[in-house]
Design a protein around this motif. Structure first.
Motif, PDB file in Angstrom:
ATOM      1  N   GLY A 135      11.905 -18.770 -12.418  1.00 54.74           N
ATOM      2  CA  GLY A 135      12.228 -17.477 -12.143  1.00 54.74           C
ATOM      3  C   GLY A 135      10.954 -16.457 -11.987  1.00 54.74           C
ATOM      4  O   GLY A 135      11.081 -15.589 -11.265  1.00 54.74           O
ATOM      5  N   TYR A 136      10.229 -16.822 -12.959  1.00 54.75           N
ATOM      6  CA  TYR A 136       9.063 -15.878 -13.101  1.00 54.75           C
ATOM      7  C   TYR A 136       7.989 -16.136 -12.024  1.00 54.75           C
ATOM      8  O   TYR A 136       7.497 -15.114 -11.319  1.00 54.75           O
ATOM      9  N   GLN A 137       7.925 -17.468 -11.458  1.00 52.62           N
ATOM     10  CA  GLN A 137       7.347 -17.707 -10.217  1.00 52.62           C
ATOM     11  C   GLN A 137       7.722 -16.758  -8.971  1.00 52.62           C
ATOM     12  O   GLN A 137       6.992 -16.292  -8.070  1.00 52.62           O
ATOM     13  N   ILE A 138       9.066 -17.157  -8.777  1.00 56.61           N
ATOM     14  CA  ILE A 138       9.984 -16.445  -7.765  1.00 56.61           C
ATOM     15  C   ILE A 138       9.493 -14.928  -7.745  1.00 56.61           C
ATOM     16  O   ILE A 138       9.324 -14.285  -6.906  1.00 56.61           O
ATOM     17  N   ALA A 139       9.758 -14.449  -9.053  1.00 53.01           N
ATOM     18  CA  ALA A 139       9.570 -12.717  -9.277  1.00 53.01           C
ATOM     19  C   ALA A 139       8.190 -12.488  -8.830  1.00 53.01           C
ATOM     20  O   ALA A 139       7.788 -11.471  -8.066  1.00 53.01           O
ATOM     21  N   VAL A 140       7.099 -13.348  -9.063  1.00 53.62           N
ATOM     22  CA  VAL A 140       5.623 -13.250  -8.700  1.00 53.62           C
ATOM     23  C   VAL A 140       5.396 -13.038  -7.238  1.00 53.62           C
ATOM     24  O   VAL A 140       4.807 -12.019  -6.638  1.00 53.62           O
ATOM     25  N   GLU A 141       6.069 -14.121  -6.863  1.00 54.86           N
ATOM     26  CA  GLU A 141       5.940 -14.199  -5.452  1.00 54.86           C
ATOM     27  C   GLU A 141       6.655 -13.110  -4.609  1.00 54.86           C
ATOM     28  O   GLU A 141       6.251 -12.624  -3.499  1.00 54.86           O
ATOM     29  N   THR A 142       7.854 -12.795  -4.991  1.00 52.37           N
ATOM     30  CA  THR A 142       8.453 -11.601  -4.530  1.00 52.37           C
ATOM     31  C   THR A 142       7.668 -10.269  -4.646  1.00 52.37           C
ATOM     32  O   THR A 142       7.638  -9.449  -3.392  1.00 52.37           O
ATOM     33  N   GLU A 143       7.089 -10.025  -5.590  1.00 49.43           N
ATOM     34  CA  GLU A 143       6.168  -8.873  -5.898  1.00 49.43           C
ATOM     35  C   GLU A 143       5.116  -8.876  -4.791  1.00 49.43           C
ATOM     36  O   GLU A 143       4.540  -7.654  -4.242  1.00 49.43           O
ATOM     37  N   GLN A 144       4.421 -10.102  -4.806  1.00 45.61           N
ATOM     38  CA  GLN A 144       3.323 -10.260  -3.777  1.00 45.61           C
ATOM     39  C   GLN A 144       3.872  -9.910  -2.178  1.00 45.61           C
ATOM     40  O   GLN A 144       3.261  -9.218  -1.598  1.00 45.61           O
ATOM     41  N   VAL A 145       4.906 -10.337  -1.771  1.00 48.43           N
ATOM     42  CA  VAL A 145       5.459 -10.006  -0.536  1.00 48.43           C
ATOM     43  C   VAL A 145       5.841  -8.555  -0.486  1.00 48.43           C
ATOM     44  O   VAL A 145       5.561  -7.896   0.644  1.00 48.43           O
ATOM     45  N   GLY A 146       6.439  -7.859  -1.404  1.00 49.53           N
ATOM     46  CA  GLY A 146       6.536  -6.564  -1.236  1.00 49.53           C
ATOM     47  C   GLY A 146       5.273  -5.820  -1.272  1.00 49.53           C
ATOM     48  O   GLY A 146       5.267  -4.780  -0.589  1.00 49.53           O
ATOM     49  N   GLN A 147       4.192  -6.056  -2.076  1.00 47.63           N
ATOM     50  CA  GLN A 147       2.897  -5.337  -1.732  1.00 47.63           C
ATOM     51  C   GLN A 147       2.266  -5.803  -0.464  1.00 47.63           C
ATOM     52  O   GLN A 147       1.930  -4.678   0.170  1.00 47.63           O
ATOM     53  N   GLU A 148       2.408  -6.675   0.284  1.00 48.45           N
ATOM     54  CA  GLU A 148       1.985  -7.021   1.722  1.00 48.45           C
ATOM     55  C   GLU A 148       2.831  -6.083   2.517  1.00 48.45           C
ATOM     56  O   GLU A 148       2.018  -5.493   3.517  1.00 48.45           O
ATOM     57  N   ILE A 149       3.946  -6.010   2.253  1.00 47.98           N
ATOM     58  CA  ILE A 149       4.818  -5.165   3.242  1.00 47.98           C
ATOM     59  C   ILE A 149       4.553  -3.658   3.100  1.00 47.98           C
ATOM     60  O   ILE A 149       4.329  -2.804   3.958  1.00 47.98           O
ATOM     61  N   LEU A 150       4.430  -3.257   1.868  1.00 51.98           N
ATOM     62  CA  LEU A 150       3.998  -2.054   1.489  1.00 51.98           C
ATOM     63  C   LEU A 150       2.495  -1.605   2.372  1.00 51.98           C
ATOM     64  O   LEU A 150       2.217  -0.351   3.009  1.00 51.98           O
ATOM     65  N   ALA A 151       1.529  -2.544   2.322  1.00 51.08           N
ATOM     66  CA  ALA A 151       0.175  -2.274   2.756  1.00 51.08           C
ATOM     67  C   ALA A 151       0.519  -2.400   4.350  1.00 51.08           C
ATOM     68  O   ALA A 151      -0.075  -1.547   4.841  1.00 51.08           O
ATOM     69  N   ASN A 152       1.197  -3.028   4.866  1.00 51.22           N
ATOM     70  CA  ASN A 152       1.582  -3.115   6.310  1.00 51.22           C
ATOM     71  C   ASN A 152       2.090  -1.860   6.702  1.00 51.22           C
ATOM     72  O   ASN A 152       1.813  -1.276   7.602  1.00 51.22           O
ATOM     73  N   LEU A 153       2.990  -1.107   5.883  1.00 51.31           N
ATOM     74  CA  LEU A 153       3.846  -0.179   6.000  1.00 51.31           C
ATOM     75  C   LEU A 153       2.598   1.149   6.318  1.00 51.31           C
ATOM     76  O   LEU A 153       2.771   2.021   7.145  1.00 51.31           O
ATOM     77  N   HIS A 154       1.821   1.177   5.078  1.00 51.82           N
ATOM     78  CA  HIS A 154       0.719   2.192   5.011  1.00 51.82           C
ATOM     79  C   HIS A 154      -0.076   2.166   6.417  1.00 51.82           C
ATOM     80  O   HIS A 154      -0.457   3.446   6.752  1.00 51.82           O
ATOM     81  N   SER A 155      -0.442   0.862   6.744  1.00 53.12           N
ATOM     82  CA  SER A 155      -1.370   0.793   7.816  1.00 53.12           C
ATOM     83  C   SER A 155      -0.610   1.323   8.910  1.00 53.12           C
ATOM     84  O   SER A 155      -1.113   2.064   9.960  1.00 53.12           O
ATOM     85  N   ASP A 156       0.600   0.948   9.359  1.00 53.78           N
ATOM     86  CA  ASP A 156       1.260   1.464  10.541  1.00 53.78           C
ATOM     87  C   ASP A 156       1.315   2.926  10.478  1.00 53.78           C
ATOM     88  O   ASP A 156       1.285   3.694  11.499  1.00 53.78           O
ATOM     89  N   ARG A 157       1.662   3.653   9.346  1.00 58.11           N
ATOM     90  CA  ARG A 157       1.789   4.961   9.098  1.00 58.11           C
ATOM     91  C   ARG A 157       0.484   5.547   9.645  1.00 58.11           C
ATOM     92  O   ARG A 157       0.649   6.497  10.190  1.00 58.11           O
TER      93      ARG A 157
END
Length: 298
Positions: A135-157
């Motif tokens: 469960g902890y590993q899934i949470a870490v991976e989910t956080e990483q995906v979320g950070q990548e999405i936020l970075a992409n959104l910032h770049s698009d903005r």
């Protein structure tokens, strides 16, 4: 990548064989020798866990079409690892019982059922720990995906903001260009009005006839004053000369043929030739001034 995985497999096989042999020897030993063997097995099990982690990383780097076979092999190795851990725990429990018996005597020995119950609880605790780790590993991976999405959104903005700034700059430039063109058109209209505020023609009888003057007056067309004997610098005269030369070899027999021949000849004159005549006007004027009003080559 597959060669590294196979090298890890060889190390895994060697270590697990040694661990299996040592686990089988633990119940047969006593005292310090047994203690050292337990510690040694525990250390080797940790090495096996690290090997499995390395193998897992290697499998992720293998192309998808070949990954299935390596995943199956890795899964069997993990199952073998779980079995080794269970066997080691049983041997440790037996070892703990022996130590306790040595310290407390026969009164402190546990029954077989208590030992089994303790082993079952230990296994249950291990399963819960593994679930928590997953469960902890899934949470870490989910956080990483979320950070990548936020970075992409910032770049698009940032890209959208840059595009918006460029559009605003383009709009400002278009407005400026529009104002410049409007000013040029107004200036051009003034110049055209000034140039064509009257007709320039010589004093030929057809120009001074009463009917001609009446038509010009009725249609609001002014006539520029022109001296009787003046250098004729009207480009239309040059154009008439071109038409005459082109029609020199024509032999119309009546008025209709004459009109048709004239229209055909007029249409054959390219716009470039007319433009050339117009652009020669500054040279013509300069020649007239130089000749002090006398005839020129034009």
């Amino acid at each position: 990548m597959s060669s590294d995985f196979e090298a890890y497999e060889q190390d895994f096989g060697t270590l697990t064989a040694e661990i299996t042999n040592k686990i089988g020897r633990i119940p047969k030993l006593a005292g310090e020798e047994k203690t050292q063997l337990v510690l040694n097995v525990d250390k080797q099990l940790e090495e096996v866990r690290e090997l499995l982690e390395q193998m897992d990383l290697e499998v992720r780097e293998i192309p998808i079409q070949s990954r299935g076979m390596y995943n199956s092999r890795l899964k069997s190795y993990k199952q073998e690892m779980e079995k080794l851990e269970k066997d080691f725990k049983r041997s440790r429990i037996a070892y703990s019982d022996e130590v306790r018996n040595e310290l407390l005597g026969e009164d402190g020995s546990s029954s077989e059922s208590q030992r089994a119950h303790l082993l079952d609880n230990t296994e249950r605790l291990e399963r819960s720990s593994r679930r928590l780790e997953a469960g902890y590993q899934i949470a870490v991976e989910t956080e990483q995906v979320g950070q990548e999405i936020l970075a992409n959104l910032h770049s698009d903005r940032e890209k959208i903001q840059m595009s918006r700034d460029r559009l605003r700059e383009t709009d400002a430039n278009l407005g400026k260009s529009s104002r410049i063109l409007t000013g040029m058109l107004r200036s051009r209209r003034k110049k055209v009005t000034h140039i064509w505020d009257g007709v320039r023609q010589d004093l030929a009888p057809v120009h001074t006839a009463k009917s001609t003057k009446s038509w010009l007056n009725d249609h609001g067309v002014g006539v520029l004053d022109w001296p009787a004997n003046s250098p004729d610098q009207n480009s239309i005269e040059n154009l008439w000369g071109i038409v005459k030369r082109k029609m020199r070899n024509k032999r119309p027999t009546n008025a209709d043929e004459l009109k048709a021949t004239f229209k055909e000849t007029w249409a054959s004159i390219p716009p470039q030739q007319c433009h050339k005549l117009i652009t020669s006007m500054p040279r013509q004027i300069e020649a007239v001034i130089k000749a002090k009003g006398a005839p020129t080559k034009y």
